[in-house]
Design a protein around this motif. Structure first.
Motif, PDB file in Angstrom:
ATOM      1  N   VAL A  13       0.857  -1.180   0.000  1.00 40.62           N
ATOM      2  CA  VAL A  13       0.000   0.000   0.000  1.00 40.62           C
ATOM      3  C   VAL A  13       0.899   1.237   0.000  1.00 40.62           C
ATOM      4  O   VAL A  13       1.781   1.369   0.842  1.00 40.62           O
ATOM      5  N   GLN A  66       0.550   5.576  -0.396  1.00 41.29           N
ATOM      6  CA  GLN A  66      -0.474   6.598  -0.425  1.00 41.29           C
ATOM      7  C   GLN A  66       0.120   7.991  -0.299  1.00 41.29           C
ATOM      8  O   GLN A  66       1.173   8.191   0.307  1.00 41.29           O
ATOM      9  N   ASN A  67      -0.590   8.930  -0.929  1.00 37.78           N
ATOM     10  CA  ASN A  67      -0.319  10.348  -0.738  1.00 37.78           C
ATOM     11  C   ASN A  67      -1.663  11.062  -0.683  1.00 37.78           C
ATOM     12  O   ASN A  67      -2.698  10.417  -0.562  1.00 37.78           O
ATOM     13  N   THR A 127      -4.145   6.599  -3.514  1.00 38.77           N
ATOM     14  CA  THR A 127      -3.698   5.452  -2.733  1.00 38.77           C
ATOM     15  C   THR A 127      -3.558   4.269  -3.677  1.00 38.77           C
ATOM     16  O   THR A 127      -4.518   3.900  -4.358  1.00 38.77           O
ATOM     17  N   GLN A 156      -5.508   2.037  -8.130  1.00 40.90           N
ATOM     18  CA  GLN A 156      -5.258   3.404  -7.708  1.00 40.90           C
ATOM     19  C   GLN A 156      -6.601   4.036  -7.368  1.00 40.90           C
ATOM     20  O   GLN A 156      -7.484   4.125  -8.231  1.00 40.90           O
ATOM     21  N   PRO A 158      -8.363   8.946  -2.326  1.00 40.87           N
ATOM     22  CA  PRO A 158      -8.808   8.928  -0.925  1.00 40.87           C
ATOM     23  C   PRO A 158      -9.830  10.020  -0.618  1.00 40.87           C
ATOM     24  O   PRO A 158     -10.469   9.979   0.430  1.00 40.87           O
TER      25      PRO A 158
END
Length: 215
Positions: free
Chosen positions: A144, A146-147, A151, A172, A175
């Motif tokens: 995993v 994420q930014n 995610t 992808q 979020p």
């Protein structure tokens, strides 16, 4: 408007390889990321919508990847229409009475939604059987990342036989909106299938009725 959550496509990629899932034995799997659970739960409240997508296929035998455009309509009652190609070369429709396919300019062919070869198209494109429990049952979480905007989640199937054909699924997800931005399928022979999804649009009742006819 709610965002598009085409979890059905993930299941289609798995079950087109083999409709019979063999459960693998081993240590307890990593828990699903909270975002993936929220995304799966959102299937239950999806409105009528249409989304454009771009499919890119790459195989060891192809010098250059092949890209094809498509459209997917999903209705909250479980009906759907899937088109690949412009003009469409493959059209798949389930109007809740008939489940049928048309290739090119050919005639419509009725499919048996209970047939193992097609069952998962009917069940999972409709979105009626997507759930966090099913994800946890059939997949292991590999990674995993994420930014703030994306995610990225990598999954691999549990079943040993499936893994010989389907190596990995990469998703992808936004979020912020829980929208699936891209799905990549990595097959056992090194081939890849990537689907990039656009923003969803509303669908009127009149449009729905036209889309589910045999025209």
């Amino acid at each position: 408007m709610n965002s598009f959550h085409p979890l059905r496509l993930l299941w289609v990629a798995l079950f087109l390889v083999n409709a019979a899932v063999v459960q693998a034995q081993g240590p307890a799997p990593k828990p699903l990321p909270p975002l993936l659970k929220q995304w799966a739960e959102a299937q239950k409240t999806m409105p009528d919508m249409v989304v454009n997508f771009r499919q890119t296929r790459s195989t060891p035998a192809l010098k250059n990847p092949v890209t094809t455009s498509g459209k997917f309509w999903r209705f909250k009652d479980g009906a759907f229409r899937w088109e690949l190609g412009q003009p469409p070369q493959t059209v798949l429709v389930n109007d809740l009475t008939d489940f049928r396919v048309r290739e090119g300019d050919g005639e419509w062919q009725n499919l048996d939604a209970k047939d193992a070869r097609y069952r998962m198209w009917s069940r999972f494109l409709s979105g009626n059987e997507a759930s966090p429990e099913e994800l946890q049952q059939h997949f292991l979480v590999d990674a995993v990342e994420q930014n703030a905007d994306v995610t990225a989640i990598s999954l691999r199937p549990k079943a040993p036989f499936i893994r010989r054909h389907l190596k990995q699924l990469d998703l992808q997800i936004s979020p912020k909106t829980f929208r699936l931005l891209q799905l990549r399928v990595i097959q056992g022979d090194g081939s890849t299938l990537t689907m990039a999804f656009s923003e969803p649009q509303d669908v009127s009742l009149d449009e729905k009725n036209k889309l589910l006819t045999r025209g």
